[in-house]
Motif scaffolding. Structure first.
Motif, PDB file in Angstrom:
ATOM      1  N   PRO A 164      -5.613 -10.817   8.006  1.00 40.06           N
ATOM      2  CA  PRO A 164      -6.110  -9.512   7.533  1.00 40.06           C
ATOM      3  C   PRO A 164      -6.872  -9.596   6.220  1.00 40.06           C
ATOM      4  CG  PRO A 164      -3.738  -9.677   7.199  1.00 40.06           C
ATOM      5  CD  PRO A 164      -4.137 -10.877   8.000  1.00 40.06           C
ATOM      6  N   GLU A 165      -7.952  -8.859   6.186  1.00 42.12           N
ATOM      7  CA  GLU A 165      -8.727  -8.671   4.970  1.00 42.12           C
ATOM      8  C   GLU A 165      -8.595  -7.235   4.462  1.00 42.12           C
ATOM      9  OE1 GLU A 165     -12.629  -9.773   6.190  1.00 42.12           O
ATOM     10  OE2 GLU A 165     -12.091 -11.879   6.513  1.00 42.12           O
ATOM     11  N   ARG A 166      -8.161  -6.347   5.369  1.00 41.66           N
ATOM     12  CA  ARG A 166      -7.968  -4.944   5.016  1.00 41.66           C
ATOM     13  C   ARG A 166      -6.847  -4.385   5.885  1.00 41.66           C
ATOM     14  NH1 ARG A 166      -9.456   0.353   6.380  1.00 41.66           N
ATOM     15  NH2 ARG A 166     -10.306   1.628   4.668  1.00 41.66           N
ATOM     16  N   LEU A 167      -5.922  -3.677   5.256  1.00 45.96           N
ATOM     17  CA  LEU A 167      -4.848  -2.998   5.973  1.00 45.96           C
ATOM     18  C   LEU A 167      -4.750  -1.573   5.457  1.00 45.96           C
ATOM     19  CD1 LEU A 167      -3.597  -6.048   4.997  1.00 45.96           C
ATOM     20  CD2 LEU A 167      -1.962  -5.408   6.785  1.00 45.96           C
ATOM     21  N   GLU A 168      -4.495  -0.644   6.360  1.00 46.50           N
ATOM     22  CA  GLU A 168      -4.283   0.747   5.972  1.00 46.50           C
ATOM     23  C   GLU A 168      -2.945   1.225   6.538  1.00 46.50           C
ATOM     24  OE1 GLU A 168      -5.827   5.221   7.014  1.00 46.50           O
ATOM     25  OE2 GLU A 168      -7.369   3.661   6.807  1.00 46.50           O
ATOM     26  N   PHE A 169      -2.107   1.749   5.666  1.00 45.86           N
ATOM     27  CA  PHE A 169      -0.822   2.338   6.051  1.00 45.86           C
ATOM     28  C   PHE A 169      -0.958   3.855   5.985  1.00 45.86           C
ATOM     29  CE2 PHE A 169       0.118  -1.917   4.785  1.00 45.86           C
ATOM     30  CZ  PHE A 169       1.215  -2.318   5.528  1.00 45.86           C
ATOM     31  N   TRP A 170      -0.693   4.503   7.106  1.00 45.42           N
ATOM     32  CA  TRP A 170      -0.860   5.952   7.226  1.00 45.42           C
ATOM     33  C   TRP A 170       0.487   6.582   7.567  1.00 45.42           C
ATOM     34  CZ3 TRP A 170       0.210   9.441  11.057  1.00 45.42           C
ATOM     35  CH2 TRP A 170      -0.432  10.688  11.032  1.00 45.42           C
ATOM     36  N   ASP A 179      -0.547  10.744   3.972  1.00 45.70           N
ATOM     37  CA  ASP A 179      -0.500   9.698   2.951  1.00 45.70           C
ATOM     38  C   ASP A 179      -1.190   8.452   3.483  1.00 45.70           C
ATOM     39  OD1 ASP A 179       0.935   9.256   0.263  1.00 45.70           O
ATOM     40  OD2 ASP A 179       1.394   7.435   1.362  1.00 45.70           O
ATOM     41  N   ARG A 180      -2.193   7.932   2.756  1.00 44.87           N
ATOM     42  CA  ARG A 180      -2.943   6.747   3.188  1.00 44.87           C
ATOM     43  C   ARG A 180      -3.030   5.756   2.038  1.00 44.87           C
ATOM     44  NH1 ARG A 180      -8.603   8.629   5.451  1.00 44.87           N
ATOM     45  NH2 ARG A 180      -8.680   6.432   6.115  1.00 44.87           N
ATOM     46  N   GLN A 181      -2.631   4.525   2.307  1.00 53.96           N
ATOM     47  CA  GLN A 181      -2.708   3.469   1.302  1.00 53.96           C
ATOM     48  C   GLN A 181      -3.448   2.277   1.891  1.00 53.96           C
ATOM     49  OE1 GLN A 181       1.018   2.001  -0.232  1.00 53.96           O
ATOM     50  NE2 GLN A 181       0.050   0.990  -1.978  1.00 53.96           N
ATOM     51  N   ILE A 182      -4.423   1.768   1.142  1.00 51.29           N
ATOM     52  CA  ILE A 182      -5.262   0.651   1.568  1.00 51.29           C
ATOM     53  C   ILE A 182      -4.904  -0.598   0.771  1.00 51.29           C
ATOM     54  CG2 ILE A 182      -7.629  -0.243   1.693  1.00 51.29           C
ATOM     55  CD1 ILE A 182      -7.220   1.936   3.634  1.00 51.29           C
ATOM     56  N   PHE A 183      -4.843  -1.743   1.475  1.00 56.19           N
ATOM     57  CA  PHE A 183      -4.742  -3.052   0.829  1.00 56.19           C
ATOM     58  C   PHE A 183      -5.989  -3.840   1.208  1.00 56.19           C
ATOM     59  CE2 PHE A 183      -0.379  -1.705   1.086  1.00 56.19           C
ATOM     60  CZ  PHE A 183       0.254  -2.252  -0.023  1.00 56.19           C
ATOM     61  N   ARG A 184      -6.677  -4.403   0.207  1.00 58.94           N
ATOM     62  CA  ARG A 184      -7.838  -5.255   0.449  1.00 58.94           C
ATOM     63  C   ARG A 184      -7.584  -6.618  -0.166  1.00 58.94           C
ATOM     64  NH1 ARG A 184     -10.594  -0.326  -0.662  1.00 58.94           N
ATOM     65  NH2 ARG A 184     -11.878   0.398   1.097  1.00 58.94           N
TER      66      ARG A 184
END
Length: 204
Positions: A164-170, A179-184
């Motif tokens: 993964p290069e990008r993950l989004e937790f919704w 609620d949305r949190q992004i990891f890059r």
């Protein structure tokens, strides 16, 4: 997102959410939508099962001569989507894809039920099939070929790891104020290649 939910990084957060899903989902909490691209650039999606998770990424197994295998061979990038209806949560993953080692594929293949291992030999996945009888005959031929307990892994069958290069937790919230949190991944790689993760929240 809960306070400090992402402090340990996206893999720890995902593992915690998956554990909750395993306790609440009635069927296949490890089910995920795998999206690839066709040679013409069209999206191509199907459901598969997550079979491994480590500090590098998300692992699934398949016939590498299948449509998804052909598409990943041409463009080794993919997106995953996990949706846990009972928890009102979803996770989106995007990144590069690599084949897992032969040893990893062998180890997982050995855990499969006998008929599933034989089926990996019998099925020419994604190729035209004249009827159910043709598949059943191919399975009988595989049973005759491998009558004992030892059934080697087919050379065309193995695993892939999505890095993964990008993950989004919704997470669902009242009145659609989700609620949305992004990891890059930082430069250098957030998947165990020496880099870390940058995180931010998004408007719902």
């Amino acid at each position: 997102m809960e306070a400090d939910a992402g402090a340990a990084g996206p893999f720890a957060l995902f593992a915690a959410w998956l554990a909750e899903a395993e306790a609440s989902e009635p069927n296949d909490p490890n089910a995920m939508c795998l999206a690839t691209t066709t040679p013409e650039g069209f999206p191509s999606a199907r459901m598969v099962l997550l079979k491994g998770l480590d500090a590098r990424g998300f692992v699934f197994f398949t016939n590498r001569e299948s449509r998804k295998g052909d598409e990943l061979g041409a463009n080794p990038r993919a997106a995953l989507l996990f949706h846990w209806k009972t928890l009102r949560r979803q996770v989106r993953v995007e990144g590069r894809v690599e084949e897992v080692t032969a040893e990893e594929s062998d180890a997982y293949y050995a855990t499969r039920p006998r008929l599933s291992r034989l089926g990996a030999w019998a099925s020419r996945q994604s190729r035209p099939l004249s009827g159910r009888a043709e598949l059943e005959e191919a399975l009988r031929e595989a049973e005759a070929r491998f009558p004992g307990a030892e059934i080697p892994r087919p050379p065309h069958w193995g695993g892939y790891r999505v890095l993964p290069e990008r993950l989004e937790f919704w997470r669902d919230m009242p009145f659609r104020l989700h609620d949305r949190q992004i990891f890059r991944a930082d430069a250098g790689g957030g998947t165990g290649a020496g880099g870390g993760w940058r995180t931010e929240s998004l408007y719902p």
